[in-house]
Design an enzyme around this catalytic site. Sequence first.
Site, PDB file in Angstrom:
ATOM      1  N   HIS A 166      55.320  75.898 -60.557  1.00  7.99           N
ATOM      2  CA  HIS A 166      55.878  76.165 -61.563  1.00  7.99           C
ATOM      3  C   HIS A 166      56.565  77.456 -61.597  1.00  7.99           C
ATOM      4  O   HIS A 166      57.852  77.594 -62.228  1.00  7.99           O
ATOM      5  CB  HIS A 166      55.516  76.094 -63.023  1.00  7.99           C
ATOM      6  CG  HIS A 166      54.609  76.960 -63.382  1.00  7.99           C
ATOM      7  ND1 HIS A 166      53.195  77.232 -63.468  1.00  7.99           N
ATOM      8  CD2 HIS A 166      54.951  78.257 -63.949  1.00  7.99           C
ATOM      9  CE1 HIS A 166      52.904  78.262 -63.890  1.00  7.99           C
ATOM     10  NE2 HIS A 166      53.712  78.815 -64.304  1.00  7.99           N
ATOM     11  N   ASP A 215      49.684  72.440 -59.322  1.00  6.98           N
ATOM     12  CA  ASP A 215      50.616  73.519 -59.470  1.00  6.98           C
ATOM     13  C   ASP A 215      50.139  74.826 -58.378  1.00  6.98           C
ATOM     14  O   ASP A 215      49.446  75.841 -58.848  1.00  6.98           O
ATOM     15  CB  ASP A 215      50.203  74.244 -60.909  1.00  6.98           C
ATOM     16  CG  ASP A 215      51.140  75.272 -61.299  1.00  6.98           C
ATOM     17  OD1 ASP A 215      52.286  75.431 -60.542  1.00  6.98           O
ATOM     18  OD2 ASP A 215      51.220  75.615 -62.647  1.00  6.98           O
ATOM     19  N   SER A 266      51.072  84.065 -64.490  1.00  2.70           N
ATOM     20  CA  SER A 266      51.475  82.569 -63.762  1.00  2.70           C
ATOM     21  C   SER A 266      51.372  82.984 -62.357  1.00  2.70           C
ATOM     22  O   SER A 266      51.855  83.807 -62.000  1.00  2.70           O
ATOM     23  CB  SER A 266      52.529  81.841 -64.114  1.00  2.70           C
ATOM     24  OG  SER A 266      52.314  81.179 -65.292  1.00  2.70           O
TER      25      SER A 266
END
Length: 539
Positions: free
Chosen positions: A91, A148, A248
């Site tokens: 992402h 992910d 992230s």
Amino acid sequence: TLFAREPPLQFCGQDAELIEMGLRWAIASVAALVAGASFCAPAQAIVGGSPVASINDRPYQVALLLGNPSSPSALCGGTIRDSTHIITAAHCVFDNAVTAPGQAIDPGQITVLAGTANRVLGTRDATAATPPVVGVSFEPAYGFPANDAAVLTLDPAQALPLAANSAIDSVPVITPQAWATLEPAPPVLSVSGWGQLGDGTLPNKLQLATDLQHRSDSVCATAYGTVYDSSIMICAGNSSKDSCFGDSGGPLISPNSPVANQKLVGIVSFGPASGCAIQNAPGVYTEVGNAAINAYVVNPTRGSAPRSTSGPFLTGTAEVGGVLTCQNGAWSGTPSYQYQFARTTNGSTFALGPMGSAQSYTVQSTDVGGAIACIVKASNADGYGTALSGATGLIPAPVTPAPTPAPAPPVQTPTPTPQQDIAAPVARITAKRCTATRCTLTVTVTDSGFSAGISTVQASVRSTYRTTCTRKGRKVRCTKRRSRSLRATSLSSSSFRVVAAKLPVGTQLFTLVAVDRAGHRQVLPTRVTLKTKRAKKRR
């Protein structure tokens, strides 16, 4: 609502207002036409940690920055796999609302910052390195938040100078066999990054949280429901230590020390929208010990996901009975293609079938008064991308010739065939009404062909409104956004009511997705934008 743990767009070292990226699958994104998902995508930073003494404590940690290297925006974290590859979250590099809607970010827009604990220009260590990125790949099975994982390829001519006990080094990826032994009770876990601290500020120096608590899969299953997949995700953190917005793509490591024994076991992925370090909603990490994800991230020959270099377009006749063909346009990455057609009528857009191999569409009488466009999905072993064609003009009503009498055909008894529900339903808004803080929508759902019945309508609202914020001790006006899911109440077999209460005064974007009892989900969401206004005072 899930929030990916990447940051709102922000210029490092400046006082520019943080801009939340909002719904990742908004109607402006071509990916919305393909997936119809509704997840948000800002991310988080380390809570309960402390600054590293030097980058040598985590020599494999890198920062990913977006845009001009001299004044970049914060993007995500990453992990050095080897001298020319960086592991991060999918992402972080796909469907960026600013630079790459529906596609992987252009490699030239990403800066990898290695060999320094300081992210802000002017305070970086002398050992800092910024090798050019030449390839952006992500797990082909990615669909946030599942799978992910992503891999960046660096220019081999400027490969990272890896060396033990130095500021730049790699970390081994744990094998599926080793993870199967470790997973039930990892001895210790740690996570690092430049994300938000507990007070919401972004640090310049790399933060490290050690002794991060591994949580059972049941804890995250309770917190996130079926979104949490224990086969490809790891659950870790508590009310005192957690990753947060801005972390992230960064590394989840076991054990804490020494560095020589450490292994990469996870990638920072997502957490609850309500914040970080929440006891019953720990952070979630991509499990690199999963066999399929492991095979992807350790593959030595990763390339780049397809990117559109010249957009798709339609050819053919835009009239009832005419055939429109979706031309691919030009793409990098030698992909295979799938197609989907959509019609826009009176501001509402409807999918005309699922994504598939059919490259042509025959215009129907139901398309009269609407405009047709197509979506191309290009896929290869390093991910996928989507692009939207331009639309036709409005489809005209056909000229009907005078009927000619014809002999009645012989009566035939048709052979009955079993009916199957093969079409996705479509939700239409038939009435809408708003007060200052409340909006009510009446929704009618149709399901073409044989229908097993309508199961539900999934609904959400994204509010954009002006309010007062505190910045540097001063109160200023600012724009905020928030999103939440709504409940649809069944009025009949095909009619529903959606009520959104306690709305702020501002713009309300409603998103509706119908689901039938055969499990078909409306591919292209129905959207409507309404405004709530303060009630006028009576004099």
